[in-house]
Design an enzyme around this catalytic site. Structure first.
Site, PDB file in Angstrom:
ATOM      1  N   ASN A 151      19.374  18.791  44.630  1.00  0.00           N
ATOM      2  CA  ASN A 151      19.202  19.359  43.290  1.00  0.00           C
ATOM      3  C   ASN A 151      17.803  19.925  43.050  1.00  0.00           C
ATOM      4  O   ASN A 151      17.496  20.370  41.952  1.00  0.00           O
ATOM      5  CB  ASN A 151      19.559  18.332  42.212  1.00  0.00           C
ATOM      6  CG  ASN A 151      18.668  17.111  42.256  1.00  0.00           C
ATOM      7  OD1 ASN A 151      17.964  16.868  43.234  1.00  0.00           O
ATOM      8  ND2 ASN A 151      18.712  16.310  41.203  1.00  0.00           N
ATOM      9  N   CYS A 152      16.962  19.957  44.059  1.00  0.00           N
ATOM     10  CA  CYS A 152      15.610  20.500  43.945  1.00  0.00           C
ATOM     11  C   CYS A 152      15.674  22.036  43.914  1.00  0.00           C
ATOM     12  O   CYS A 152      16.327  22.653  44.758  1.00  0.00           O
ATOM     13  CB  CYS A 152      14.780  20.022  45.135  1.00  0.00           C
ATOM     14  SG  CYS A 152      13.197  20.837  45.331  1.00  0.00           S
ATOM     15  N   ASP A 153      14.992  22.651  42.965  1.00  0.00           N
ATOM     16  CA  ASP A 153      15.001  24.110  42.847  1.00  0.00           C
ATOM     17  C   ASP A 153      14.448  24.787  44.100  1.00  0.00           C
ATOM     18  O   ASP A 153      14.947  25.824  44.522  1.00  0.00           O
ATOM     19  CB  ASP A 153      14.196  24.565  41.623  1.00  0.00           C
ATOM     20  CG  ASP A 153      14.922  24.264  40.325  1.00  0.00           C
ATOM     21  OD1 ASP A 153      16.153  24.075  40.346  1.00  0.00           O
ATOM     22  OD2 ASP A 153      14.246  24.213  39.271  1.00  0.00           O
ATOM     23  N   ILE A 196      14.548  23.644  47.144  1.00  0.00           N
ATOM     24  CA  ILE A 196      15.565  23.516  48.196  1.00  0.00           C
ATOM     25  C   ILE A 196      16.645  24.576  47.988  1.00  0.00           C
ATOM     26  O   ILE A 196      17.106  25.204  48.946  1.00  0.00           O
ATOM     27  CB  ILE A 196      16.187  22.096  48.212  1.00  0.00           C
ATOM     28  CG1 ILE A 196      15.156  21.058  48.663  1.00  0.00           C
ATOM     29  CG2 ILE A 196      17.435  22.050  49.083  1.00  0.00           C
ATOM     30  CD1 ILE A 196      14.691  21.189  50.090  1.00  0.00           C
ATOM     31  N   LYS A 197      17.029  24.816  46.756  1.00  0.00           N
ATOM     32  CA  LYS A 197      18.039  25.844  46.472  1.00  0.00           C
ATOM     33  C   LYS A 197      17.540  27.217  46.912  1.00  0.00           C
ATOM     34  O   LYS A 197      18.282  27.991  47.521  1.00  0.00           O
ATOM     35  CB  LYS A 197      18.394  25.842  44.984  1.00  0.00           C
ATOM     36  CG  LYS A 197      19.171  24.604  44.567  1.00  0.00           C
ATOM     37  CD  LYS A 197      19.390  24.560  43.067  1.00  0.00           C
ATOM     38  CE  LYS A 197      20.054  23.249  42.661  1.00  0.00           C
ATOM     39  NZ  LYS A 197      20.158  23.102  41.216  1.00  0.00           N
TER      40      LYS A 197
END
Length: 116
Positions: free
Chosen positions: A10-12, A14-15
Site C-alpha cells: 500500500n506504499c505510494d 511501491i505503486k
C-alpha cells in the site's frame, strides 16, 4: 534478468515502482516484508553494500515516533535491529537485480541499472 521488488503493497512509492516496472516490461517478484518479514542476513547484506544510512528510512513516521533513546547513537547493528523489529523502517522500494541493488525510486537510476 531476475528482479525482486521488496516493500509493502500500500506504499505510494511501491505503486510508482510497480507501474514503472510494468511500463518497461520488466518481470519481477514482489516480497512484502511487512507480511513475510526479512531475513537478518539479507538485510545485513544490503547494509554492507550501501550503508545503514541508505537502508534505514529515518524520514518515515515509524522512525520519528521512536523514543529518542532508540533513535540516538545509531550504528549498523542497531539500525538492523530496528528494521527487523519494524520493517516499515526499511526505505522503499528495495530492488535486487542481477547487476546489484537499488534503494529508493529514482527512475533515471533504475533506467541505467535495469537497462530499459
Amino acid at each position: 534478468m531476475t528482479v525482486t521488488l521488496f516493500g509493502i503493497p500500500n506504499c505510494d512509492t511501491i505503486k510508482k515502482a510497480r507501474d514503472w516496472l510494468a511500463q518497461h516490461g520488466i518481470a519481477y517478484s514482489f516480497h512484502d516484508y511487512k507480511k513475510s518479514g526479512i531475513e537478518r542476513a539479507q538485510l545485513a547484506g544490503w547494509v554492507d553494500k550501501l550503508g545503514w544510512e541508505v537502508v534505514l528510512n529515518r524520514a518515515g513516521t515509524t522512525f520519528r515516533k521512536l523514543p529518542e533513546a532508540e533513535r540516538s547513537d545509531l550504528d549498523g547493528e542497531k539500525a538492523i535491529d530496528l528494521m527487523l523489529s519494524q520493517p516499515s523502517m526499511i526505505k522503499r522500494p528495495v530492488v535486487e537485480h542481477a547487476g546489484g541493488l537499488l534503494i529508493g525510486f529514482k527512475p533515471e537510476q533504475w533506467t541505467q541499472a535495469l537497462g530499459k
